[in-house]
Structures are given as C-alpha cells and as structure tokens.
Motif scaffolding. Sequence first.
Motif, PDB file in Angstrom:
ATOM      1  N   PHE A  90      64.972  24.391 -29.930  1.00  0.00           N
ATOM      2  CA  PHE A  90      64.826  25.751 -29.409  1.00  0.00           C
ATOM      3  C   PHE A  90      66.181  26.452 -29.326  1.00  0.00           C
ATOM      4  O   PHE A  90      66.314  27.620 -29.715  1.00  0.00           O
ATOM      5  CB  PHE A  90      64.160  25.711 -28.034  1.00  0.00           C
ATOM      6  N   GLU A  91      67.194  25.751 -28.825  1.00  0.00           N
ATOM      7  CA  GLU A  91      68.532  26.332 -28.731  1.00  0.00           C
ATOM      8  C   GLU A  91      69.093  26.637 -30.117  1.00  0.00           C
ATOM      9  O   GLU A  91      69.770  27.659 -30.312  1.00  0.00           O
ATOM     10  CB  GLU A  91      69.463  25.373 -27.976  1.00  0.00           C
ATOM     11  N   ALA A  92      68.799  25.766 -31.085  1.00  0.00           N
ATOM     12  CA  ALA A  92      69.271  25.995 -32.453  1.00  0.00           C
ATOM     13  C   ALA A  92      68.614  27.240 -33.054  1.00  0.00           C
ATOM     14  O   ALA A  92      69.250  27.996 -33.794  1.00  0.00           O
ATOM     15  CB  ALA A  92      68.985  24.769 -33.318  1.00  0.00           C
ATOM     16  N   ILE A  93      67.343  27.464 -32.735  1.00  0.00           N
ATOM     17  CA  ILE A  93      66.633  28.655 -33.229  1.00  0.00           C
ATOM     18  C   ILE A  93      67.272  29.920 -32.656  1.00  0.00           C
ATOM     19  O   ILE A  93      67.460  30.918 -33.372  1.00  0.00           O
ATOM     20  CB  ILE A  93      65.141  28.593 -32.850  1.00  0.00           C
ATOM     21  N   LEU A  94      67.621  29.894 -31.379  1.00  0.00           N
ATOM     22  CA  LEU A  94      68.265  31.054 -30.759  1.00  0.00           C
ATOM     23  C   LEU A  94      69.604  31.364 -31.416  1.00  0.00           C
ATOM     24  O   LEU A  94      69.951  32.533 -31.634  1.00  0.00           O
ATOM     25  CB  LEU A  94      68.455  30.807 -29.254  1.00  0.00           C
ATOM     26  N   GLU A  95      70.370  30.300 -31.729  1.00  0.00           N
ATOM     27  CA  GLU A  95      71.657  30.502 -32.401  1.00  0.00           C
ATOM     28  C   GLU A  95      71.462  31.052 -33.811  1.00  0.00           C
ATOM     29  O   GLU A  95      72.230  31.904 -34.271  1.00  0.00           O
ATOM     30  CB  GLU A  95      72.433  29.181 -32.437  1.00  0.00           C
ATOM     31  N   GLU A  96      70.437  30.554 -34.495  1.00  0.00           N
ATOM     32  CA  GLU A  96      70.158  31.025 -35.854  1.00  0.00           C
ATOM     33  C   GLU A  96      69.731  32.492 -35.828  1.00  0.00           C
ATOM     34  O   GLU A  96      70.038  33.251 -36.760  1.00  0.00           O
ATOM     35  CB  GLU A  96      69.068  30.160 -36.486  1.00  0.00           C
ATOM     36  N   ARG A  97      69.054  32.896 -34.782  1.00  0.00           N
ATOM     37  CA  ARG A  97      68.636  34.296 -34.652  1.00  0.00           C
ATOM     38  C   ARG A  97      69.854  35.218 -34.534  1.00  0.00           C
ATOM     39  O   ARG A  97      69.865  36.339 -35.059  1.00  0.00           O
ATOM     40  CB  ARG A  97      67.733  34.462 -33.435  1.00  0.00           C
ATOM     41  N   LYS A  98      70.889  34.746 -33.857  1.00  0.00           N
ATOM     42  CA  LYS A  98      72.119  35.536 -33.739  1.00  0.00           C
ATOM     43  C   LYS A  98      72.725  35.776 -35.122  1.00  0.00           C
ATOM     44  O   LYS A  98      73.194  36.876 -35.420  1.00  0.00           O
ATOM     45  CB  LYS A  98      73.126  34.812 -32.840  1.00  0.00           C
ATOM     46  N   VAL A  99      72.712  34.748 -35.956  1.00  0.00           N
ATOM     47  CA  VAL A  99      73.233  34.876 -37.320  1.00  0.00           C
ATOM     48  C   VAL A  99      72.383  35.866 -38.110  1.00  0.00           C
ATOM     49  O   VAL A  99      72.906  36.697 -38.861  1.00  0.00           O
ATOM     50  CB  VAL A  99      73.255  33.504 -38.021  1.00  0.00           C
ATOM     51  N   TYR A 100      71.072  35.755 -37.938  1.00  0.00           N
ATOM     52  CA  TYR A 100      70.133  36.650 -38.623  1.00  0.00           C
ATOM     53  C   TYR A 100      70.425  38.114 -38.268  1.00  0.00           C
ATOM     54  O   TYR A 100      70.500  38.982 -39.154  1.00  0.00           O
ATOM     55  CB  TYR A 100      68.707  36.277 -38.210  1.00  0.00           C
ATOM     56  N   GLU A 101      70.595  38.388 -36.991  1.00  0.00           N
ATOM     57  CA  GLU A 101      70.839  39.749 -36.540  1.00  0.00           C
ATOM     58  C   GLU A 101      72.196  40.257 -37.029  1.00  0.00           C
ATOM     59  O   GLU A 101      72.347  41.435 -37.382  1.00  0.00           O
ATOM     60  CB  GLU A 101      70.773  39.821 -35.010  1.00  0.00           C
ATOM     61  N   LYS A 102      73.177  39.377 -37.060  1.00  0.00           N
ATOM     62  CA  LYS A 102      74.505  39.755 -37.550  1.00  0.00           C
ATOM     63  C   LYS A 102      74.439  40.155 -39.017  1.00  0.00           C
ATOM     64  O   LYS A 102      75.022  41.173 -39.426  1.00  0.00           O
ATOM     65  CB  LYS A 102      75.484  38.598 -37.353  1.00  0.00           C
ATOM     66  N   ASN A 103      73.726  39.362 -39.816  1.00  0.00           N
ATOM     67  CA  ASN A 103      73.593  39.671 -41.234  1.00  0.00           C
ATOM     68  C   ASN A 103      72.803  40.961 -41.451  1.00  0.00           C
ATOM     69  O   ASN A 103      73.090  41.744 -42.359  1.00  0.00           O
ATOM     70  CB  ASN A 103      72.909  38.519 -41.967  1.00  0.00           C
ATOM     71  N   ARG A 104      71.809  41.188 -40.611  1.00  0.00           N
ATOM     72  CA  ARG A 104      71.004  42.400 -40.739  1.00  0.00           C
ATOM     73  C   ARG A 104      71.839  43.646 -40.453  1.00  0.00           C
ATOM     74  O   ARG A 104      71.684  44.675 -41.117  1.00  0.00           O
ATOM     75  CB  ARG A 104      69.797  42.348 -39.805  1.00  0.00           C
ATOM     76  N   ARG A 105      72.749  43.553 -39.496  1.00  0.00           N
ATOM     77  CA  ARG A 105      73.593  44.697 -39.159  1.00  0.00           C
ATOM     78  C   ARG A 105      74.629  44.981 -40.241  1.00  0.00           C
ATOM     79  O   ARG A 105      74.827  46.131 -40.638  1.00  0.00           O
ATOM     80  CB  ARG A 105      74.302  44.461 -37.813  1.00  0.00           C
TER      81      ARG A 105
END
Length: 219
Positions: free
Chosen positions: A76-91
Amino acid sequence: MQVLFVVLLGLRRCEINGVKYSDIDYINRTLKVQRQLGKKPNTTAGDFPAKTFTKQEIGLKTPSSYRTIPIPDYVFEAILEERKVYEKNRRRRSDTFQDLDYICCSTYGRPRSKDFHWRHYKKLLEDNGLPDIRWHDLRSTFCTILLKNNFNPKAVSQLMGHAKEIITIDVYGDTAEIIEDCLDDLQPFIDVVIPKDDSESGTDFSEDSYIEQISEFLA
C-alpha cells in the motif's frame, strides 16, 4: 511495482499491467482485480494504434479471477509513492501524458507490454546474487508462503483467482518445500506483510479474521 504485485498479491502478469489506481479502495486497503491487458480476440494489429495491439483491456481468465484482495501495508505504501511519481509525470508532460490511470505505466502514462518487466527483473536477480528464478515462480511462492503459514486453502485459492480449491492444492500443494531452505531468511519479511493479531490497537488481523474478510469481499 510489478514484482510487489506478483510476489505479495499473487497477481498474474497480464493482470498486473491492467491494475489502475481507481481499483484501489484506499479506506479498506483492498485491490479489485477486474481486467487484464492483452490481445482482443479476432483482431489484428492494424485495428489499433501503433504499439497498442497487445495492450488492450480484456476480460480476466475465468469468472473466479475477478476478485478483491487485501493489500499488505508494505504494498500500500509503495502504491502511494508510485502515485506521486505518476502525478509528477502528468504535470511535467501535460501535453503528451496519457492519463489512463495505470499503476504500472511509462513516464508518459502508457501501459506496459506483457514482457516489459523481463530485462529489469533479470537484472534485479543478478544484482542481488539470486538464482535465475522464473517470473511465474514468484506467484507460486506467494501461494506457497501462505500455505506454509497454515492459511486456509480455500482462502488462498480465492486470493489466487483459481476456479476451484483443488487447483491450488494440486499445483502448489506438492511444492510446499520449494522455499524450505530459505524460509528462515524470509520469515522476518513474512511477519511484516502477512496480517497478524493487533490486540493493542483493537484491530483484529488474525488468520481467522483475514480469511473471514476475504470471504466477505468475494461474497
């Protein structure tokens, strides 16, 4: 993320590539498996945009493959960290990013192919001095660890997405010694990712409760 999904959630390779952030219940910490990526029946590469032929959303292998799985805290914690990367790339790639919601995706948001992990997985094994383990053996190990820790075979079968409990026993029951030599080394990690009773916090993560939750989720 692909390694975590197979060895700690027991997902099939094509199921992993189809997992989306919207499949996560962030309150109950569960994952709803409801698609995989692959080739659509009776189609050709010319029917789809370039490099997407094998990345189409299709149904799962069997009706029992549609399942809801409790997510260990570690994943679960790894998914949250991966989401941060996803949002960074989207921006930073707002003009070219494909916001398709896949957890395992490229820096442009595009879904991964079914063989993308191969080179990186083999390098991971080599860098850590591990034997040349087949990718599917990770899914087998997930099942074997649960069986060796006395989890109910029916509950394990539901987690694996097997049509019948006997499939789990026949395929994995006879390989119960597959990790015998390294189980002592794995045990501290197993203690972290397998739910245990937490009487002080009032949260019941005992085996019986875990199996009961699985049964309720899949009812």
